[in-house]
Design an enzyme around this catalytic site. Structure first.
Site, short mmCIF file in Angstrom:
data_model
loop_
_atom_site.label_atom_id
_atom_site.label_comp_id
_atom_site.label_asym_id
_atom_site.label_seq_id
_atom_site.Cartn_x
_atom_site.Cartn_y
_atom_site.Cartn_z
N MET A 17 -4.56 -15.76 10.53
CA MET A 17 -4.51 -14.31 10.75
C MET A 17 -4.04 -13.61 9.47
SD MET A 17 -3.65 -13.46 14.68
CE MET A 17 -1.89 -13.71 14.64
N HIS A 21 0.74 -17.88 3.25
CA HIS A 21 1.90 -18.39 2.55
C HIS A 21 1.67 -19.87 2.24
CE1 HIS A 21 2.82 -20.09 6.46
NE2 HIS A 21 2.94 -18.88 7.00
N HIS A 24 0.07 -22.07 4.96
CA HIS A 24 -1.39 -21.99 5.02
C HIS A 24 -2.02 -22.73 3.85
CE1 HIS A 24 -0.24 -18.12 7.16
NE2 HIS A 24 -1.03 -18.69 8.04
N GLN A 48 -5.30 -11.71 21.41
CA GLN A 48 -4.19 -12.61 21.68
C GLN A 48 -2.84 -11.91 21.62
OE1 GLN A 48 -5.29 -15.10 18.18
NE2 GLN A 48 -3.09 -15.27 17.83
N GLU A 135 1.48 -27.40 12.60
CA GLU A 135 2.23 -27.83 13.79
C GLU A 135 3.36 -26.87 14.16
OE1 GLU A 135 3.29 -31.93 13.08
OE2 GLU A 135 1.47 -32.60 14.12
N VAL A 163 5.55 -26.67 7.27
CA VAL A 163 6.04 -26.47 5.91
C VAL A 163 7.26 -25.55 6.00
CG1 VAL A 163 5.52 -25.61 3.60
CG2 VAL A 163 3.75 -26.79 4.93
#
Length: 269
Positions: A17, A21, A24, A48, A135, A163
């Site tokens: 979206m 950072h 991603h 959503q 995750e 991360v």
């Protein structure tokens, strides 16, 4: 995409979206290594969001996103308009209980239906061989996996590790909405979860759950919306450590004055 397909090239998709950072970037880098073509979608999906204010304040940084993607080797930045994704209202409904009804599903009615709507559309548009998801959104991965099985998409789901910043804070686009003080406060979320892994060795599941909630709620500026310790496959709530051999703790915490809604998770076994 037809030209890539005709040339026999493999395609990886990283749905986002935006407000990209390092989290991603790690997904994109992995896709670049594992596929001939990497498509990164940048689309703030309205279906959503059950809170219009949350949708309005979601960060949008498309120019910076495209610069980041070019620097790490993405082939295509796909940033469609709402009209392109939804030329007409999407009336499809998806239901995968308990996976989509607990936790986020309970507190954000319609959220996962919207996720399934947009991700299924992206899968149909891009037709990837592999799709990459972080995750941090543990429940979202579980729901999308159910959708992939249901709709028989011929692709591989690739979950990728969370991360974190050096402080332990899980990277999130929403972190940009935090002040420096609030960001420092938010580091208590991951710190408490990490400590709970050790706490759990000598305490029951229910004691561990209560300890995490009480510890975070005791800090001014943090409010736990939920903390559930669940089966990592079905996401059904557990009551004892021996109820499953795949146990994950999932948390949502409101942080700061806006407040900003942050999610995280930790694996117990």
């Amino acid at each position: 995409m037809a030209d890539y397909r005709a040339a026999g090239k493999s395609v990886g998709l990283v749905p986002t979206m935006g407000a990209l950072h390092a989290g991603h970037a790690s997904l994109v880098s992995r896709s670049v290594k594992e596929n001939d073509v990497t498509v990164v979608s940048v689309f703030v999906n309205p279906t959503q969001f059950n809170d219009k204010q949350d949708l309005a304040k979601y960060p949008r940084t498309l120019e910076a996103d495209c610069q980041l993607l070019e620097g790490i080797g993405a082939t295509i930045a796909f940033a469609p308009s709402v009209e392109e994704v939804y030329p007409e209202p999407d009336t499809r409904t998806f239901s995968y209980p308990p996976t989509d009804t607990v936790m986020e599903g309970g507190f954000r009615p319609g959220h996962f239906n919207g996720v399934c709507q947009v991700v299924s559309k992206l899968f149909m548009m891009v037709e990837p061989d592999r799709a990459y998801f972080g995750e941090k959104d543990f429940q979202q991965i579980a729901v999308i996996r159910r959708m992939v099985e249901d709709l028989k998409f011929p692709l591989q789901m690739v979950p990728c590790p969370i991360v974190r910043e050096e402080s332990g804070l899980a990277l999130s686009s929403r972190n940009a909405l935090l002040t420096a003080e609030e960001k420092a406060l938010a580091t208590n979320i991951s710190r408490t979860l990490f400590i709970s892994q050790h706490y759990a060795k000598n305490h029951t599941l229910e004691e561990t759950k209560a300890w995490v909630i009480d510890t975070l709620n005791a800090l001014d500026g943090l409010e736990v919306q939920y903390y559930e310790i669940v089966d990592g496959r079905s996401l059904a709530s557990l009551s004892a450590w021996d109820d499953s051999d795949d146990i994950v703790g999932c948390i949502t915490v409101f942080c700061g004055h806006l407040p900003v809604r942050l999610i995280d998770n930790i694996r117990y076994k």
